[in-house]
Design a protein around this motif. Sequence first.
Motif, PDB file in Angstrom:
ATOM      1  N   THR A   8      69.101 -50.942 -20.924  1.00 32.06           N
ATOM      2  CA  THR A   8      68.048 -49.951 -20.708  1.00 32.06           C
ATOM      3  C   THR A   8      66.802 -50.314 -21.514  1.00 32.06           C
ATOM      4  O   THR A   8      65.686 -50.230 -21.002  1.00 32.06           O
ATOM      5  CB  THR A   8      68.541 -48.549 -21.105  1.00 32.06           C
ATOM      6  N   CYS A  11      65.032 -53.242 -19.864  1.00 33.80           N
ATOM      7  CA  CYS A  11      64.350 -52.823 -18.631  1.00 33.80           C
ATOM      8  C   CYS A  11      63.072 -52.048 -18.943  1.00 33.80           C
ATOM      9  O   CYS A  11      62.034 -52.261 -18.305  1.00 33.80           O
ATOM     10  CB  CYS A  11      65.283 -51.970 -17.773  1.00 33.80           C
ATOM     11  N   VAL A  12      63.128 -51.147 -19.915  1.00 37.74           N
ATOM     12  CA  VAL A  12      61.942 -50.370 -20.282  1.00 37.74           C
ATOM     13  C   VAL A  12      60.869 -51.289 -20.857  1.00 37.74           C
ATOM     14  O   VAL A  12      59.683 -51.148 -20.554  1.00 37.74           O
ATOM     15  CB  VAL A  12      62.324 -49.252 -21.281  1.00 37.74           C
ATOM     16  N   THR A  13      61.263 -52.253 -21.673  1.00 42.49           N
ATOM     17  CA  THR A  13      60.303 -53.198 -22.247  1.00 42.49           C
ATOM     18  C   THR A  13      59.644 -54.029 -21.163  1.00 42.49           C
ATOM     19  O   THR A  13      58.423 -54.233 -21.184  1.00 42.49           O
ATOM     20  CB  THR A  13      61.005 -54.106 -23.271  1.00 42.49           C
ATOM     21  N   ALA A  16      57.197 -51.818 -19.238  1.00 41.08           N
ATOM     22  CA  ALA A  16      55.974 -51.577 -20.016  1.00 41.08           C
ATOM     23  C   ALA A  16      55.088 -52.816 -20.011  1.00 41.08           C
ATOM     24  O   ALA A  16      53.857 -52.707 -19.914  1.00 41.08           O
ATOM     25  CB  ALA A  16      56.328 -51.174 -21.445  1.00 41.08           C
TER      26      ALA A  16
END
Length: 83
Positions: A8, A11-13, A16
């Motif tokens: 997670t 994926c968020v990095t 962004a």
Amino acid sequence: MKMKRILTLVCVTMLAACVFCVPAYAATGDVAGAIQGTWTTASQQIKMVVDNVVFPAIDLILAVFFFAKLGTAYFDCAPVKAL
């Protein structure tokens, strides 16, 4: 569970990074000129943010620490009245 958190976070990095990247288009084939123009605009914005946000925040934090240190120094050196 730990692997799910790591996945997670990755994926968020990556999301962004995709959202916040700014493309530098070179209309005439002058890539260096396009990058310099983008940097000039970005450096002006960075200077404005640093001057208007970062320095006042650092000043406020240092002022709070100064007065806290001044208060503790006063209470450490204040004479104690004998009973």
